[in-house]
Design an enzyme around this catalytic site. Structure first.
Site, PDB file in Angstrom:
ATOM      1  N   GLU A   1       0.837  -1.212   0.000  1.00 46.89           N
ATOM      2  CA  GLU A   1       0.000   0.000   0.000  1.00 46.89           C
ATOM      3  C   GLU A   1       0.864   1.251   0.000  1.00 46.89           C
ATOM      4  OE1 GLU A   1      -2.096  -0.473   3.692  1.00 46.89           O
ATOM      5  OE2 GLU A   1      -3.325  -2.130   2.977  1.00 46.89           O
ATOM      6  N   PRO A   2       1.660   1.475  -1.025  1.00 49.94           N
ATOM      7  CA  PRO A   2       2.535   2.650  -1.015  1.00 49.94           C
ATOM      8  C   PRO A   2       1.755   3.931  -1.293  1.00 49.94           C
ATOM      9  CG  PRO A   2       2.685   1.550  -3.123  1.00 49.94           C
ATOM     10  CD  PRO A   2       1.757   0.710  -2.274  1.00 49.94           C
TER      11      PRO A   2
ATOM     12  N   ARG B   1       3.445  19.588   6.773  1.00 49.59           N
ATOM     13  CA  ARG B   1       4.501  18.664   7.205  1.00 49.59           C
ATOM     14  C   ARG B   1       5.632  19.342   7.996  1.00 49.59           C
ATOM     15  NH1 ARG B   1       7.362  15.414   4.963  1.00 49.59           N
ATOM     16  NH2 ARG B   1       6.873  13.669   6.311  1.00 49.59           N
TER      17      ARG B   1
ATOM     18  N   TYR C   1       5.737  17.603  11.600  1.00 47.50           N
ATOM     19  CA  TYR C   1       6.792  16.585  11.753  1.00 47.50           C
ATOM     20  C   TYR C   1       8.196  17.186  11.726  1.00 47.50           C
ATOM     21  CZ  TYR C   1       2.786  14.066   9.809  1.00 47.50           C
ATOM     22  OH  TYR C   1       1.535  13.590   9.536  1.00 47.50           O
TER      23      TYR C   1
ATOM     24  N   CYS D   1      -1.897  32.869  11.374  1.00 50.04           N
ATOM     25  CA  CYS D   1      -1.617  33.486  12.671  1.00 50.04           C
ATOM     26  C   CYS D   1      -1.214  32.452  13.711  1.00 50.04           C
ATOM     27  CB  CYS D   1      -2.834  34.272  13.135  1.00 50.04           C
ATOM     28  SG  CYS D   1      -3.240  35.544  11.958  1.00 50.04           S
TER      29      CYS D   1
HETATM   30  N1  LLP Z   1      -1.364   1.791   4.632  1.00 46.75           N
HETATM   31  C1  LLP Z   1      -1.756   2.197   5.849  1.00 46.75           C
HETATM   32  C2  LLP Z   1      -2.601   1.322   6.662  1.00 46.75           C
HETATM   33  C3  LLP Z   1      -1.344   3.452   6.326  1.00 46.75           C
HETATM   34  O1  LLP Z   1      -1.731   3.850   7.532  1.00 46.75           O
HETATM   35  C4  LLP Z   1      -0.532   4.276   5.526  1.00 46.75           C
HETATM   36  C5  LLP Z   1      -0.104   5.592   5.987  1.00 46.75           C
HETATM   37  C6  LLP Z   1      -0.160   3.809   4.248  1.00 46.75           C
HETATM   38  C7  LLP Z   1      -0.589   2.559   3.830  1.00 46.75           C
HETATM   39  C8  LLP Z   1       0.699   4.610   3.311  1.00 46.75           C
HETATM   40  O2  LLP Z   1       1.946   4.851   3.848  1.00 46.75           O
HETATM   41  P1  LLP Z   1       3.094   5.539   2.960  1.00 46.75           P
HETATM   42  O3  LLP Z   1       3.489   4.569   1.882  1.00 46.75           O
HETATM   43  O4  LLP Z   1       2.564   6.782   2.383  1.00 46.75           O
HETATM   44  O5  LLP Z   1       4.173   5.772   3.927  1.00 46.75           O
HETATM   45  N2  LLP Z   1       1.036  12.382   7.200  1.00 46.75           N
HETATM   46  C9  LLP Z   1       2.272  11.659   7.430  1.00 46.75           C
HETATM   47  C10 LLP Z   1       2.184  10.226   6.976  1.00 46.75           C
HETATM   48  C11 LLP Z   1       1.050   9.459   7.610  1.00 46.75           C
HETATM   49  C12 LLP Z   1       0.956   8.058   7.109  1.00 46.75           C
HETATM   50  C13 LLP Z   1      -0.307   7.419   7.569  1.00 46.75           C
HETATM   51  N3  LLP Z   1      -0.501   6.122   7.075  1.00 46.75           N
HETATM   52  C14 LLP Z   1       3.405  12.404   6.764  1.00 46.75           C
HETATM   53  O6  LLP Z   1       3.172  13.399   6.100  1.00 46.75           O
HETATM   54  O7  LLP Z   1       4.561  12.015   6.902  1.00 46.75           O
END
Ligand code: LLP
Length: 422
Positions: free
Chosen positions: A277-278, A316, A320, A346
């Site tokens: 799930e990228p 972000r 983070y 603000c």
């Molecule tokens: N699958 C599940 C169950 C997830 O919770 C997530 C991300 C993904 C797939 C996708 O992950 P990725 O491949 O994008 O790393 N807002 C944060 C990232 C939060 C990720 C939440 N879940 C940021 O901007 O770093």
């Protein structure tokens, strides 16, 4: 093999693919998100190719960038989708997703969301609690259908990423402890409207180390073997998302090939379809965020560059501590000096960059924040009454608006002022 450079300087001017960013800003205004279609395609194709002939489903995680045009681009490359709400599900369906390539993740699915996904006929629900399982069984029964499920197993590994995006540790709200898998699956098998089809995990995001991924998968493999001995059908092994990207020189994410090899090596021989799930790794590097310099000022020793984009558009850095690389357009000669790049919101935390060496800028100059195609627009808000930014997609020398800028009226549509004096 590295990716094609999407953002390049030609005679001092920045281009995204073959479109000058200054033209994007002129035509579509700022703040603006722009996505290079070839970059999205290159990343999807490369990850899919890395699995070779092995049965694998690359389910794009819509949360990273939910624009319909972005989703469609991945669907056209053979990807499925991972969704996490009715809103994402509906977007995926609108973009043309095959329900049999839709995975529904998320710790808090509501009954109406389950109903919609059941009606659509999705491939798998990743269930995160026994109570959710019971409700899903009821809803499937009420709809006269069956719900295909996996449990999200929490393998309790430290993904070595930012604590806000680590999800596979014991204390996290996600999934069920891997030790309770046997009992949970036994319960699922006993329910009359549930079909057990797989197992699932997701340990975190922006993973730059294959070690924790391998550790988690070894535990998942053991769970699969045990569950199969107990008569469970495991035809899908969902390893979640999380593959990291190189935001700066200090990030060293594995290549898609190394990532896929690790998955195949640990859970590839289990006679199941691998699902991943990228989100970020498919979209981050293909996107830029464009914002314009409004003012410059010095408060005491501190130099500020005030731009028209802020935390309501790009959260972000504030959430983070992300430090996206910043380019300027036009290129400005002169000694770089440390400045804080701040937005108009603000809040003191509304700062896109701190003490960043940038050349002397003029009012009206453009700043380009690189690698902002993931969790950029999708985390934006109307805070401070600000409209949501526009989004464009670029291909070669063409640029198309894929989401027009929100209007002010749209930001209050749906609100009413009650007349309590009546
Ligand atoms: N699958 C599940 C169950 C997830 O919770 C997530 C991300 C993904 C797939 C996708 O992950 P990725 O491949 O994008 O790393 N807002 C944060 C990232 C939060 C990720 C939440 N879940 C940021 O901007 O770093």
């Amino acid at each position: 093999m590295s990716y094609r450079e999407l953002l390049a300087r030609r005679e001092g001017r920045l281009f995204l693919e073959d479109v000058p960013v200054a033209e994007l800003a002129r035509r579509f205004g700022t703040p603006l998100y722009a996505y290079a279609r070839s970059g999205l395609i290159e990343r999807a194709d490369r990850l899919r190719a890395a699995f070779g002939d092995a049965p694998a489903l690359v389910a794009y995680s819509v949360k990273a960038n939910m624009n319909l045009a972005v989703i469609r681009t991945f669907l056209e490359r053979g990807c499925g989708v991972d969704v996490t709400s009715a809103g994402e599900l509906e977007r995926a369906l609108r973009a043309g997703a095959d329900p049999q390539k839709i995975i529904y993740s998320g710790v808090g699915k509501r009954s109406d969301e389950m109903d919609r996904a059941l009606a659509a006929g999705i491939r798998m629900f990743n269930v995160e609690s026994l109570e959710e399982l019971e409700l899903l069984d009821q809803r499937a029964g009420a709809a006269g259908t069956r719900a295909p499920i996996s449990f999200r197993l929490n393998p309790d590994v430290d993904p070595k990423t930012h604590p806000y995006i680590a999800t596979g540790l014991r204390h996290s709200k996600f999934g069920i402890p891997i030790e309770s898998a046997t009992d949970a699956y036994a319960r699922a098998k006993a329910l009359s409207n549930i079909d057990v089809v797989g197992v699932d995990c997701h340990i975190g995001s922006q993973l730059c180390d294959l070690g924790p991924i391998r550790d988690a998968l070894l535990r998942i493999k053991q769970a699969v073997l045990t569950l199969r001995r107990e008569g469970c059908n495991v035809e899908l092994i969902d390893v979640g998302g999380g593959l990291g990207v190189e935001y700066s020189g200090s990030d060293d994410p594995p290549s898609p090939e190394a990532y896929a090899d690790t998955l195949l090596e640990v859970v590839g021989g289990l006679d199941a379809t691998l699902v991943c799930e990228p989100g970020r790794s498919l979209t981050a590097e293909a996107g830029i965020f464009l914002t314009r310099v409004l003012y410059r000022k010095e408060n005491g020793e501190h130099r500020f560059v005030i731009v028209d984009g802020g935390m309501s558009d790009q959260l972000r850095p504030m959430l983070y501590g992300a430090e996206p690389r910043i380019e300027t357009d036009p290129e400005r000669p002169g000694e770089p000096a440390a400045v804080d790049v701040v937005g108009p919101v603000c809040e003191s935390t509304d700062r896109l960059a701190k003490d960043r060496p940038l050349p002397p800028l003029e009012r009206g100059d453009l700043l380009v924040l690189r690698d902002t195609g993931a969790y950029g627009f999708s985390m934006s808000s109307n805070y401070n009454g600000r409209t949501l930014a526009a989004e464009v997609m670029v291909e070669g020398d063409r640029a198309e608006l894929v989401r027009r800028r929100q209007t002010l009226e749209e930001t209050w549509s749906g609100e009413t002022i009650p007349d309590f004096e009546r």
